[in-house]
Design an enzyme around this catalytic site. Structure first.
Site, mmCIF file in Angstrom:
data_model
loop_
_atom_site.group_PDB
_atom_site.id
_atom_site.type_symbol
_atom_site.label_atom_id
_atom_site.label_comp_id
_atom_site.label_asym_id
_atom_site.label_seq_id
_atom_site.Cartn_x
_atom_site.Cartn_y
_atom_site.Cartn_z
ATOM 1 N N GLU A 285 70.871 24.657 -11.870
ATOM 2 C CA GLU A 285 71.226 25.746 -12.787
ATOM 3 C C GLU A 285 70.666 25.442 -14.169
ATOM 4 O O GLU A 285 70.715 24.298 -14.625
ATOM 5 C CB GLU A 285 72.752 25.883 -12.970
ATOM 6 C CG GLU A 285 73.531 26.452 -11.847
ATOM 7 C CD GLU A 285 75.024 26.560 -12.214
ATOM 8 O OE1 GLU A 285 75.346 26.595 -13.424
ATOM 9 O OE2 GLU A 285 75.847 26.585 -11.289
ATOM 10 N N GLU A 339 77.930 38.538 -14.105
ATOM 11 C CA GLU A 339 79.106 38.509 -13.228
ATOM 12 C C GLU A 339 80.327 38.950 -14.036
ATOM 13 O O GLU A 339 80.863 38.179 -14.839
ATOM 14 C CB GLU A 339 79.308 37.109 -12.660
ATOM 15 C CG GLU A 339 78.172 36.644 -11.764
ATOM 16 C CD GLU A 339 78.343 35.204 -11.319
ATOM 17 O OE1 GLU A 339 79.074 34.966 -10.334
ATOM 18 O OE2 GLU A 339 77.761 34.315 -11.968
ATOM 19 N N LYS A 342 83.905 36.848 -14.047
ATOM 20 C CA LYS A 342 84.021 35.421 -14.353
ATOM 21 C C LYS A 342 84.993 35.215 -15.509
ATOM 22 O O LYS A 342 84.940 35.918 -16.517
ATOM 23 C CB LYS A 342 82.654 34.833 -14.720
ATOM 24 C CG LYS A 342 81.738 34.655 -13.535
ATOM 25 C CD LYS A 342 80.590 33.718 -13.835
ATOM 26 C CE LYS A 342 81.025 32.281 -13.790
ATOM 27 N NZ LYS A 342 79.895 31.340 -13.879
#
Length: 480
Positions: A285, A339, A342
């Protein structure tokens, strides 16, 4: 002298029969060279992947995501679990997948080899060989979770899954786990990189397993978070691959020009210090948010575009890092979509390269059609923003000599930039001024990095022009 000098037999094929023969050979080789160039261009993107987070209630259907990915240069996708619909949608696309074993499944898989066999039978084997699965990441950030029992179960789970794969259809899949940078006790300077002593017991076994099986060490370096802890302008430039004075590692005597390389090399040093320097690194990531809370400095669209687009250009250059020259690491950008569910600060919901309506959050230069900057543009719709080869990048009128000297030094140190023309005796040495030399070097870097508008920023000391700045025998590449 100009290279077109007709009076010079060394430069004029009609006055040099041997050169004429060589010219014919080059013409015959042109299709082969073009083919090789196309292959190299395709290979430039082989290290670029993206994460597919699913903490959202508005994600596009799998077939739409598959079409989006096929419209980009992205060749790898990491899932945090197993999404059967998306995996099937990506069958035959050439996109390679990383699948994830949930942290909650680790204890059962570690305790019972039959559970490992069952997990593979349910989550991997049904999709082979139609879909390419390269890695199974067993757990996410387990060693930094604070759960000692879970950390102790990690290696047995990895071993059981590898044994279950055996020599069957899943034999080529690697089994690893993903770590944060917190697994390091020290990362600055990079040469002092070392793992935390409290994680050493589990890490020695895990690293031995990775080494024996040829699996990578997966880690999440985030220059964004480094900037959050040190929000100075020079740190931001260092994190965004912008021109900066560099940071000297006194141990290795290497001057680093960006935070990404420094963080990855810290991991490389830690692996070497642990006795496993030959284990490959995969960046599982990395990314930059487009927005954040008022207290989250630097979370903007412009900074996200700068970080990701410059990282992509860095990976495509094949430069690698100072400790791994010529060996770019496989890097998964975070993330494909925003998202919306989250938890945490606003930035957690704003790392997406794309919005869930399939429009770009910003253009990172990843689309197959290479459009320009494009908030609101779809992946397949070109915009009117200047694309590769458009115009020239030169020094802005308000830039000081001090700023331009920094930009000059930075540009000439980058891969793909040849500053020979502004050296004594070079075609662009005169006028011998910082401004003239900086303009040449900045344009060289602008063209090499992809000729996107954001490649000509240099902390606002440069500007794009449609007027060719070439003069005499000094040629600035670019234009249409």
């Amino acid at each position: 002298r100009p290279l077109t000098d007709a009076t010079n037999p060394k430069l004029n094929p009609s006055k040099n029969p041997s050169m004429e023969a060589e010219s014919r050979k080059l013409l015959l080789l042109a299709p082969v060279l073009l083919c090789c160039f196309v292959a190299i261009s395709d290979a430039q993107s082989q290290h670029i992947g993206v994460n597919y987070g699913e903490v959202a209630d508005n994600l596009p259907p799998p077939d739409a995501t598959a079409r989006l990915l096929k419209s980009t240069a992205i060749t790898k996708l990491r899932l945090y679990g197993v999404d059967a619909g998306l995996i099937r949608a990506l069958a035959g696309t050439g996109v390679s997948l990383v699948l994830g074993v949930a942290n909650g499944d680790i204890p059962a898989i570690a305790a019972d080899p039959n559970a490992a066999t069952g997990w593979l039978a349910a989550n991997v084997l049904p999709f082979l060989p139609a879909t390419t699965i390269s890695v199974v990441a067993v757990g996410n950030e387990v060693l930094e979770s604070g759960d000692a029992a879970l950390a102790a179960a990690l290696l047995p789970a990895m071993q059981n899954l590898r044994a279950a794969a055996g020599d069957g259809p899943a034999a080529g899949i690697k089994f690893s786990t993903v770590n944060t940078m917190a697994v390091l006790a020290q990362s600055d300077p990079p040469s002092a990189g070392a793992f935390r002593p409290e994680a050493a017991a589990q890490l020695q076994g895990i690293l031995g397993f990775l080494s024996r099986t040829g699996a990578p060490f997966m880690v999440n370096p985030y220059p964004y978070f480094a900037y959050q802890s040190d929000p100075r302008p020079d740190t931001l430039a260092f994190c965004l691959f912008h021109p900066n004075a560099g940071r000297l590692d006194a141990g290795s005597k290497i001057t680093y020009t960006n935070m990404f390389d420094a963080q990855v090399d810290a991991v490389k040093s830690a692996l070497g210090r642990a006795g496993y320097g030959a284990v490959d690194i995969v960046v599982a990531e990395t990314g930059w948010p487009t927005r954040g809370d008022p207290t989250e400095q630097g979370a903007t669209v412009d900074n996200a575009r700068a970080y990701v687009s410059n990282l992509v250009a860095h990976l495509r250059s094949g430069a690698g890092t100072p400790l791994m020259p010529g060996k770019p690491v496989d890097t998964y950008l975070f993330a494909l979509y925003d998202e919306d569910l989250k938890p945490g600060p606003a930035s957690e919901r704003a790392f997406g390269l794309y919005h869930t309506d399939l429009t770009m959050a910003y253009d990172a230069g990843l689309t197959s059609s290479s459009p320009g900057s494009g908030g609101g543009s779809t992946a397949t719709t070109p915009t009117t923003t200047p694309s590769k080869g458009s115009g020239w990048c030169v020094a802005s009128a308000g830039a000081t000599d001090a700023q331009l000297q920094t930009d000059l030094d930075y540009a000439c140190s980058q891969v793909g930039v040849d500053c020979g023309a502004i050296q004594p005796g070079g075609a662009c040495f005169q006028p011998n001024t910082v401004r003239a030399h900086a303009a040449y070097a900045m344009n060289q870097l602008y063209q090499a990095a992809g000729s996107h508008p954001w490649n000509c920023d240099f902390r606002q000391s440069a500007t794009l022009t449609s007027t060719n700045p070439s003069y005499g025998s000094c040629v600035f590449t670019g234009g249409q």
